[in-house]
Write a protein that holds these residues in place. Structure first.
Motif, mmCIF file in Angstrom:
data_model
loop_
_atom_site.group_PDB
_atom_site.id
_atom_site.type_symbol
_atom_site.label_atom_id
_atom_site.label_comp_id
_atom_site.label_asym_id
_atom_site.label_seq_id
_atom_site.Cartn_x
_atom_site.Cartn_y
_atom_site.Cartn_z
ATOM 1 N N GLN A 95 -3.071 -1.256 -5.324
ATOM 2 C CA GLN A 95 -3.633 -1.447 -6.789
ATOM 3 C C GLN A 95 -3.023 -2.144 -8.234
ATOM 4 O O GLN A 95 -4.112 -1.806 -8.532
ATOM 5 N N VAL A 96 -1.762 -2.447 -8.643
ATOM 6 C CA VAL A 96 -1.660 -2.748 -9.515
ATOM 7 C C VAL A 96 -2.383 -3.547 -9.706
ATOM 8 O O VAL A 96 -2.754 -3.650 -10.782
ATOM 9 N N GLN A 145 -8.696 6.304 -8.018
ATOM 10 C CA GLN A 145 -8.814 8.063 -7.755
ATOM 11 C C GLN A 145 -6.890 8.686 -7.977
ATOM 12 O O GLN A 145 -6.689 10.361 -6.933
ATOM 13 N N HIS A 146 -6.464 8.403 -8.857
ATOM 14 C CA HIS A 146 -5.283 8.981 -9.898
ATOM 15 C C HIS A 146 -5.725 9.180 -10.723
ATOM 16 O O HIS A 146 -6.677 8.928 -11.895
ATOM 17 N N ARG A 204 0.796 -0.968 -0.454
ATOM 18 C CA ARG A 204 -0.274 0.441 -0.407
ATOM 19 C C ARG A 204 0.689 1.507 -0.017
ATOM 20 O O ARG A 204 0.119 2.351 -0.709
ATOM 21 N N TYR A 205 1.782 1.727 0.951
ATOM 22 C CA TYR A 205 3.051 2.508 0.823
ATOM 23 C C TYR A 205 3.631 2.246 -0.616
ATOM 24 O O TYR A 205 4.546 3.397 -0.243
ATOM 25 N N GLN A 206 3.505 1.724 -1.006
ATOM 26 C CA GLN A 206 4.850 1.937 -2.008
ATOM 27 C C GLN A 206 4.248 2.145 -3.290
ATOM 28 O O GLN A 206 2.824 2.288 -3.528
ATOM 29 N N LYS A 207 4.811 2.567 -4.326
ATOM 30 C CA LYS A 207 3.865 3.329 -5.578
ATOM 31 C C LYS A 207 4.925 3.113 -6.717
ATOM 32 O O LYS A 207 5.815 2.096 -6.964
ATOM 33 N N THR A 238 0.724 6.797 -15.543
ATOM 34 C CA THR A 238 0.001 7.339 -14.048
ATOM 35 C C THR A 238 1.113 6.636 -12.876
ATOM 36 O O THR A 238 1.485 5.896 -13.524
ATOM 37 N N VAL A 239 0.643 6.678 -12.042
ATOM 38 C CA VAL A 239 1.520 6.342 -10.578
ATOM 39 C C VAL A 239 0.437 6.275 -9.906
ATOM 40 O O VAL A 239 -0.030 6.600 -9.557
#
Length: 295
Positions: A260-261, A232-233, A207-210, A254-255
């Motif tokens: 979510q990936v 929501q991005h 979750r806290y990774q991007k 998008t990031v």
């Protein structure tokens, strides 16, 4: 005369709430069993406030002959982080985390100690695996095991920083003190424990990774709707040309959050089976980035 209204946080039983409760209870049980098997057998220090609690407990026993319960120490040390979490992170999140803290520490006091193995290296490795897994269960329940986890989540949400590795460095400082007081074998093996636990966290919880998604498609508007509604991005559209067929396509950039990936990729491929998706690990993002808040 003005009456001050006191806002009370209530939790309405729903399937989602029962799921969170179940995950917290299982996580607390695994953590308590882990403490009473691998941690105590190997004289290890989990790090964070759990490690500090064990350090104080063993120091009081060795130097003053006092046997302090682990639950009393762990709950006391978590009092201020719980207050910070309740004020800045989320009330329901804090209540579930408090349940995890209380239940795991009480179970650690009442469950019997059991030696699965006396090999300290095995205790460190498998103890780290079970410790990381217990924390992951709590995180999936939108809760935490307390202590430094509150700090990591606070910085992740407020600052957008992944601080798990910094927490690991802080834990090493705690281990250095324990090594000075009680010998270096347990402290050095505890580094394996902490490293293994950190790797499990990074492997199972994202979750806290991007992540950066580069999506090449002929249906950009439909795919953008999926990205916007589910994550929501936002996204950026770039006109590109495919070299093989020399056809015009659109690149969506998008990031999103790491967790979510998988869902996004699945839904995008259902809408456009011919889509091409490249996912890149993103170290940091400068600028506005939406992160779902804890409740």
């Amino acid at each position: 005369m003005n009456e001050q209204k006191i806002k009370v946080t209530t939790i309405t039983p729903t399937p989602a709430i029962w799921k969170r409760l179940f995950l917290v209870i299982i996580g607390a049980f695994i953590m308590a069993v882990n403490l009473n098997t691998f941690v105590y057998t190997g004289s290890l220090y989990p790090g964070g406030l759990s490690g500090v609690s064990l350090l104080i407990q063993r120091a009081m026993q060795k130097f003053f002959g006092l046997s302090l319960p682990y639950s009393a120490l762990y709950l006391t040390l978590n009092a201020f982080p719980v207050y910070i979490s309740f004020k800045f992170i989320g009330k329901k999140f804090t209540l579930f985390s408090l349940l995890m803290i209380a239940l795991s520490s009480i179970l650690a006091d009442i469950l019997p100690n059991y030696k699965l193995t006396e090999d300290v290296l095995l205790c460190a490795i498998f103890g780290g695996i079970f410790n990381g897994f217990a924390i992951v269960l709590c995180l999936y329940a939108d809760a935490t095991s307390g202590g430094t986890d509150f700090i990591a989540i606070y910085f992740a949400e407020r600052r957008g920083k992944d601080t798990w590795n910094y927490i690991f460095v802080g834990n090493c400082c705690v281990l250095a003190i324990s090594g000075f007081l009680f010998g270096w074998d347990g402290a050095l093996y505890s580094i394996f424990f902490q490293f293994t636990s950190t790797q499990i966290l990074g492997l199972l919880y994202h979750r806290y990774q991007k992540a950066t998604m580069l999506i090449i498609t002929e249906h950009p508007d439909e795919l953008y709707q999926i990205i916007s509604q589910e994550s929501q991005h936002d996204a950026t559209k770039i006109k590109v040309v495919g070299c093989y067929k020399n056809t015009e396509k659109t690149l969506l950039y998008t990031v999103v959050s790491g967790d979510q990936v998988k869902r996004l990729s699945s839904d995008i491929r259902k809408t456009d089976p011919a889509v091409f998706i490249n996912v890149l690990q993103t170290k940091d993002v400068l600028g506005k980035f939406f992160t779902r808040r804890n409740d």
